[in-house]
Write an enzyme that holds these catalytic residues in place. Sequence first.
Site, PDB file in Angstrom:
ATOM      1  CG  HIS A  59      48.987 -10.198 -11.063  1.00  0.00           C
ATOM      2  ND1 HIS A  59      47.834 -10.901 -10.349  1.00  0.00           N
ATOM      3  CD2 HIS A  59      49.367  -9.493 -10.450  1.00  0.00           C
ATOM      4  CE1 HIS A  59      47.663 -10.059  -9.507  1.00  0.00           C
ATOM      5  NE2 HIS A  59      48.647  -8.960  -9.787  1.00  0.00           N
TER       6      HIS A  59
ATOM      7  NE  ARG B 124      47.474  -4.678  -2.252  1.00  0.00           N
ATOM      8  CZ  ARG B 124      47.498  -4.761  -3.429  1.00  0.00           C
ATOM      9  NH1 ARG B 124      46.379  -4.566  -4.346  1.00  0.00           N
ATOM     10  NH2 ARG B 124      48.618  -4.847  -4.104  1.00  0.00           N
ATOM     11  CG  ASP B 125      47.403  -8.165  -5.750  1.00  0.00           C
ATOM     12  OD1 ASP B 125      46.325  -8.152  -6.388  1.00  0.00           O
ATOM     13  OD2 ASP B 125      48.464  -7.971  -6.298  1.00  0.00           O
TER      14      ASP B 125
ATOM     15  CB  CYS C 264      43.742  -6.978 -11.052  1.00  0.00           C
ATOM     16  SG  CYS C 264      43.289  -4.986 -11.510  1.00  0.00           S
TER      17      CYS C 264
ATOM     18  CG  HIS D 277      53.005  -6.979  -8.123  1.00  0.00           C
ATOM     19  ND1 HIS D 277      52.577  -7.074  -6.664  1.00  0.00           N
ATOM     20  CD2 HIS D 277      52.005  -7.409  -8.714  1.00  0.00           C
ATOM     21  CE1 HIS D 277      51.221  -7.174  -6.633  1.00  0.00           C
ATOM     22  NE2 HIS D 277      50.951  -7.496  -7.826  1.00  0.00           N
TER      23      HIS D 277
ATOM     24  CG  ASN E 279      49.443 -11.639  -6.682  1.00  0.00           C
ATOM     25  OD1 ASN E 279      48.348 -11.346  -6.117  1.00  0.00           O
ATOM     26  ND2 ASN E 279      50.221 -10.334  -7.024  1.00  0.00           N
TER      27      ASN E 279
HETATM   28 ZN    ZN Z   1      48.886  -7.510  -8.263  1.00  0.00          ZN
END
Ligand code: ZN
Length: 312
Positions: free
Chosen positions: A208, A14-15, A239, A206, A248
């Site tokens: 990065h 996803r990310d 992002c 979470h 990430n």
């Molecule tokens: Zn993220």
Amino acid sequence: MSGKQIIISEVGARDGLQTQPVQVSTADKIRMLYALSATGLRRIEVTSFVHPKIVPQMADAEDVLAGMHRAPGVRYAAFVPNIKGAERALAARVEDFKSGVAVSETFNSLNVRMSTGQAMQAFADISAFAKGTSSQVVGVLGTAFGCPYEGDMPVERCLPLIEVMVEGCAKLIYFADTTGMANPGSIARLVEAAQKRWPEINFGLHLHNTRGLGLANALAGLERGVTDFESSIGGMGGCPYAPLAVGNICTEDFVHMLHGMGYETALDLDALIAAARLTETILGAKLPGMVLRAGKASELHDAEKKRDKAPA
Ligand code: ZN
């Protein structure tokens, strides 16, 4: 070393994929998820139920969930920004609805086209919806350590939003350093304040690696007893609303560090590296993961081969 097991939630599908310049096919996403499901991961974020116009990479959310293999013992998650997304996610048998809000007002308006108040209301609606189902809500507090448009996010601005998530019955809440503005000091401040106020809640990170502090920040969390982390295979991602999109923290690099330090993860590092290689093949691009290039620290080199090449 803490005796507790570290639980990694893999967010690459996803990310990681949502910002890729190439449109990854549904079949390739399913291949990637199959490889990830065979690594010992127990939490995998599959996709996002946002409007396809906003994130075209995630337009096949239902098809991916319908077509993929579900390994026993793995909880499959999806990002859910609103009640419509929650309905779609439930119909697609998503177990964890990742939902939340950014601390930064500007970031909410760009990322989910909502004010912070509207995003909190959406979270409350999704929580209420999830209560009568077998799925659960996992909270995500975005830009918890800083926003590229508004700057630092003080702890005092985060706490009222965390409170709404706790009231909405989230038992696990991730603090997201969405654009890589945290440092070990700011991680410690927010984690400690939240743990002190809500000792019954599991706070995760979470992270990065935008400014190279990803694993240092993870270590700051580990030292404060954080056991839940989100990372992405090969370190892919970014992002779309961050000026510099960097991925990430890299799952296999992080696991390599954890195993070296004696932490338990129940993860197969070789299988993770293989999944990262497959992802590179699918994307046709090199990923930023370091262990992928350098090999594991335990893989020793033959000194005799080096000796032959050494200058006299
Ligand atoms: Zn993220």
